[in-house]
Enzyme design. Structure first.
Site, PDB file in Angstrom:
ATOM      1  N   LYS A 284     -11.569   0.487  -0.981  1.00 28.22           N
ATOM      2  CA  LYS A 284     -11.551   1.936  -1.087  1.00 28.22           C
ATOM      3  C   LYS A 284     -10.917   2.290  -2.426  1.00 28.22           C
ATOM      4  CE  LYS A 284      -7.561   2.530   1.981  1.00 28.22           C
ATOM      5  NZ  LYS A 284      -7.296   1.280   2.691  1.00 28.22           N
TER       6      LYS A 284
ATOM      7  N   SER B 291       0.806  -1.217   0.000  1.00 30.53           N
ATOM      8  CA  SER B 291       0.000   0.000   0.000  1.00 30.53           C
ATOM      9  C   SER B 291       0.844   1.274   0.000  1.00 30.53           C
ATOM     10  CB  SER B 291      -0.950  -0.037   1.183  1.00 30.53           C
ATOM     11  OG  SER B 291      -1.834   1.040   1.120  1.00 30.53           O
ATOM     12  N   HIS B 292       0.654   2.088   1.028  1.00 25.79           N
ATOM     13  CA  HIS B 292       1.324   3.391   1.102  1.00 25.79           C
ATOM     14  C   HIS B 292       2.745   3.281   1.652  1.00 25.79           C
ATOM     15  CE1 HIS B 292      -0.543   2.288   4.824  1.00 25.79           C
ATOM     16  NE2 HIS B 292       0.329   3.046   5.444  1.00 25.79           N
TER      17      HIS B 292
ATOM     18  N   ASP C  28      -0.901   1.733  -4.019  1.00 28.32           N
ATOM     19  CA  ASP C  28      -1.742   0.791  -4.753  1.00 28.32           C
ATOM     20  C   ASP C  28      -3.068   1.393  -5.205  1.00 28.32           C
ATOM     21  OD1 ASP C  28      -2.513   0.923  -2.071  1.00 28.32           O
ATOM     22  OD2 ASP C  28      -3.430  -1.056  -2.122  1.00 28.32           O
TER      23      ASP C  28
ATOM     24  N   ASP D 112      -2.229   6.720  -3.390  1.00 32.30           N
ATOM     25  CA  ASP D 112      -1.098   6.050  -2.728  1.00 32.30           C
ATOM     26  C   ASP D 112      -0.494   4.948  -3.599  1.00 32.30           C
ATOM     27  OD1 ASP D 112      -3.198   4.233  -2.539  1.00 32.30           O
ATOM     28  OD2 ASP D 112      -2.469   3.409  -0.652  1.00 32.30           O
TER      29      ASP D 112
ATOM     30  N   ASP E 210      -5.606   2.912  -3.607  1.00 34.78           N
ATOM     31  CA  ASP E 210      -6.895   2.900  -2.880  1.00 34.78           C
ATOM     32  C   ASP E 210      -7.076   4.112  -1.977  1.00 34.78           C
ATOM     33  OD1 ASP E 210      -5.019   2.034  -1.052  1.00 34.78           O
ATOM     34  OD2 ASP E 210      -6.056   0.186  -0.493  1.00 34.78           O
ATOM     35  N   ARG E 211      -5.986   4.781  -1.595  1.00 34.66           N
ATOM     36  CA  ARG E 211      -6.145   5.979  -0.756  1.00 34.66           C
ATOM     37  C   ARG E 211      -6.222   7.234  -1.617  1.00 34.66           C
ATOM     38  NH1 ARG E 211      -2.669   5.520   4.738  1.00 34.66           N
ATOM     39  NH2 ARG E 211      -3.242   3.376   5.207  1.00 34.66           N
TER      40      ARG E 211
HETATM   41  C1  G16 Z   1      -5.274  -0.206   5.369  1.00 31.01           C
HETATM   42  C2  G16 Z   1      -6.708  -0.629   5.496  1.00 31.01           C
HETATM   43  C3  G16 Z   1      -7.545   0.513   5.983  1.00 31.01           C
HETATM   44  C4  G16 Z   1      -6.972   1.075   7.273  1.00 31.01           C
HETATM   45  C5  G16 Z   1      -5.529   1.475   7.034  1.00 31.01           C
HETATM   46  C6  G16 Z   1      -4.828   1.951   8.286  1.00 31.01           C
HETATM   47  O1  G16 Z   1      -5.152   0.721   4.346  1.00 31.01           O
HETATM   48  O2  G16 Z   1      -7.202  -1.071   4.257  1.00 31.01           O
HETATM   49  O3  G16 Z   1      -8.844   0.060   6.162  1.00 31.01           O
HETATM   50  O4  G16 Z   1      -7.697   2.183   7.693  1.00 31.01           O
HETATM   51  O5  G16 Z   1      -4.805   0.370   6.563  1.00 31.01           O
HETATM   52  O6  G16 Z   1      -4.718   0.893   9.169  1.00 31.01           O
HETATM   53  P1  G16 Z   1      -3.803   0.996  10.441  1.00 31.01           P
HETATM   54  O7  G16 Z   1      -4.312   2.182  11.212  1.00 31.01           O
HETATM   55  O8  G16 Z   1      -4.002  -0.301  11.148  1.00 31.01           O
HETATM   56  O9  G16 Z   1      -2.385   1.240   9.975  1.00 31.01           O
HETATM   57  P2  G16 Z   1      -4.056   0.564   3.217  1.00 31.01           P
HETATM   58  O10 G16 Z   1      -4.258   1.746   2.333  1.00 31.01           O
HETATM   59  O11 G16 Z   1      -2.745   0.593   3.955  1.00 31.01           O
HETATM   60  O12 G16 Z   1      -4.329  -0.750   2.582  1.00 31.01           O
END
Ligand code: G16
Length: 602
Positions: free
Chosen positions: A425, A160-161, A327, A325, A329-330
């Site tokens: 997302k 992800s990010h 991937d 981000d 989704d953000r």
């Molecule tokens: C993931 C999840 C999200 C979550 C985020 C932060 O996002 O898909 O639902 O809100 O992590 O999670 P945490 O607070 O546990 O770090 P992504 O964009 O990283 O896949």
């Protein structure tokens, strides 16, 4: 046998294997080793399969969204293969004869990882795998793809990010039949399998050329390399009025800038904003996807998307600024010198959706947000008379609500916004929502007239609903033991604080460790965040992140509401300074972690 799945029927049982013992070189991660293996052929696919001995590897527990670790960890021994085999073991007989999808955010090690996964899919009896060209597919695009192609599920190679590269992070996650992130009943099962795994079932087939769209077959097993954008674009066209958007985007007095942060949305943004909607090519910044994201941290927030923030706070700023981000989704939404907090963004989209976006013209079925997300969405739900749900952090908790037809729009403070068009997302969806709102509100403004801006949309919203000031402080890579001690301390404060306890000027209404019972399947998620709710609706929440790859990241969430018209445009950090002090004092965060300042403030 239907172990976990929702889609029955398509899984012919595997039977009748032939076997022989052989010594075969196996490439697992970066190392080449020679192992004793058993060669078999599945009856379903007639592909020769090597049974490769392996051993459990510690720490393969799925976090908030998939398994994320340092790339080198993923490249070592059978690290990746063990987790993927454990997933297939957890899914059991139902995978035989099914179709899988595979893609990722293009980060370092993705192409090599894809070859390992293709062999495991064939070895475990899948009859077909779709792979995004060059092993690329953004997370929301994967969700759309699974739904459109009726695939059994999909694997997304992404952290992800988190940054990418040989010294940074890699990750893997599984999305299920409706395109949703695997629910905990599956991720718990995968973890169980990782602790006892002994064999990898790897098809004995050569690497596949993933650089060209087309079909390759091995016996009864098919690999189809696909355009990773087409299905996603088709889904978005079912949601938005592309004609209206194009007319708006190409207005001489409109400008937009999208920062792809050298991550996966670069090619998607070019295809959608430039080629479909007519935005100028220079509207896309950092649009070339790179395996290390150009050395950046592809997290669209005010700290890491600094180039975009600088541009938007300069006189050259565009009317709409956005970033996505690693991937895809953000998302982050900016106006000119204006930041829309993600908690507000989802609420503003929900409030305007019916009028501005064709997909929602019949009204919303319901809305949902994660617990730490600011409560602006609650006010929209109350005013529009919509069912409202408060879920734990993690997109996976929205899936059941959407499948049951109870939720149309949802979002999280962590820059996640989405809807039930898919089950992830969706960064580009959020940008198209904002474009739709602006296009609709400006439809009668002549070119050169006074355009309604992002800030105007926010001001109108706050004027109607009041404002939930929100901020999140992240303390990244803290020492894990210190972070746990701080959380224990906060638990002890909760235990010793009955309703009515005063914290500075704030009077406690309730404090707990958030627990969620899924209204659809009754599953219970415990320990989802320590929260203090005060009598004026203000909140303080502490959680440990489930997405880091090293140490512990403490997240401190702060929220306070006002409907005082004179204060609506105040800077959030100024508005929240008293309650932030209360949060730091009650948690003794600085004392436990030694951190004077957060790494990131949202
Ligand atoms: C993931 C999840 C999200 C979550 C985020 C932060 O996002 O898909 O639902 O809100 O992590 O999670 P945490 O607070 O546990 O770090 P992504 O964009 O990283 O896949």
């Amino acid at each position: 046998m239907q172990l976990l799945g929702k889609r029955a029927g398509a899984a012919p049982a595997r039977a009748g294997r032939s076997s022989a013992v052989a010594k075969i070189p196996v490439v697992a991660g970066s190392r080449s080793r020679v192992l004793s293996t058993t060669v078999m052929a599945t009856a379903a696919t007639q592909v020769p399969v090597k049974e490769v001995p392996t051993k459990p590897i510690d720490g393969q527990k799925t976090g908030t969204s998939g398994l994320r670790k340092k790339t080198k960890v993923f490249m070592s021994d059978n690290y990746l293969a063990n987790w993927v085999q454990s997933l297939f073991n957890a899914l059991g007989d139902e995978v035989a004869g099914q179709t899988l999808a595979l893609g990722g955010d293009g980060r370092y090690f993705g192409k090599e990882a894809a070859q390992i996964i293709v062999k495991l899919a064939a070895g475990n009896g899948f009859k077909k795998i779709y792979v995004g060209k060059d092993a690329i597919m953004a997370t929301p695009a994967m969700s759309a793809f699974i739904r459109r192609r009726k695939a059994y599920g999909g694997l997304i190679m992404s952290a992800s990010h988190n940054p990418g590269g040989p010294e940074e992070d890699f990750g893997i996650k599984f999305n299920y039949t409706a395109g949703e992130p695997a629910p905990e009943k599956i991720t718990d099962k995968i973890y169980g399998e990782t602790t006892s795994i002994s064999t990898l079932k790897m098809a004995d087939i050569p690497d596949v050329d993933l650089s060209k769209v087309g079909v390759t077959t091995f016996g009864g097993f098919e690999v189809e390399v696909v355009d990773p954008i087409a299905d996603y674009l088709a889904t978005l066209k079912e949601v938005f009025d592309f004609g209206m958007l194009k007319a708006f985007v190409t207005r001489a007095d409109f400008s937009m800038v999208f920062d792809a942060m050298h991550a996966v949305t670069g090619p998607y943004a070019k295809a959608i904003f430039v080629e479909e909607l007519g935005a100028k090519p220079e509207s896309i910044k950092n649009g070339v996807a790179l395996p290390d994201f150009g050395g950046g941290h592809p997290d669209p927030n005010l700290t890491y998307a600094h180039d975009l923030v600088e541009l938007q706070w300069s006189d050259a700023g565009a009317m709409l600024g956005a970033a996505s981000d690693g991937d895809g989704d953000r998302n982050m939404i900016l106006g000119k010198k204006f930041f829309v907090s993600p908690s507000d963004s989802v609420a503003m989209i929900a409030a305007n959706a019916q009028a501005c976006i064709p997909y929602f013209k019949g009204g919303l079925k319901g809305v949902a947000r994660s617990m730490p997300t600011g409560a602006a969405l609650d006010r929209v739900a109350a005013k529009l008379g919509l069912p409202f749900f408060e879920t734990p952090t993690g997109w996976k908790f929205f899936g059941n609500l959407m499948d049951a037809g109870k939720c149309s729009v949802c979002g999280e403070e962590s820059f996640g916004t989405g809807a039930d068009h898919i089950r992830e997302k969706d960064g580009i969806f959020a940008v198209l929502c904002w474009l739709s709102i602006l296009a609709y509100k400006n439809k009668d403004v002549p070119v050169g007239g006074q355009l309604v801006t992002v800030e105007d949309v926010a001001a109108e919203f706050w004027g109607t609903y009041g404002r939930n000031f929100f901020s999140r402080y992240d303390y990244e890579a803290c020492e894990s033991a210190a972070a746990e001690k701080m959380m224990d301390h906060v638990r002890s404060v909760i235990a010793a604080s009955p309703p009515g306890t005063k914290f500075g000027a704030f009077e406690l209404a309730t404090a707990d460790d958030f627990e969620y019972t899924d209204p659809i399947d009754g599953s219970v998620a415990k320990g989802q965040g320590l929260r203090f709710v005060f009598t004026d609706g203000s909140r303080i929440i502490f959680r440990l992140s489930g997405t880091g790859s090293a140490g512990a990241t403490i997240r401190m969430y702060i929220e306070q509401y006002t409907n005082d018209k004179a204060r609506l445009k105040e800077d959030a950090q100024v508005a929240l300074k008293d309650i932030i002090k209360v949060a730091l004092d009650l948690s003794k965060l600085q004392e436990f972690t030694g951190r004077e300042k957060p790494t990131v403030i949202t």
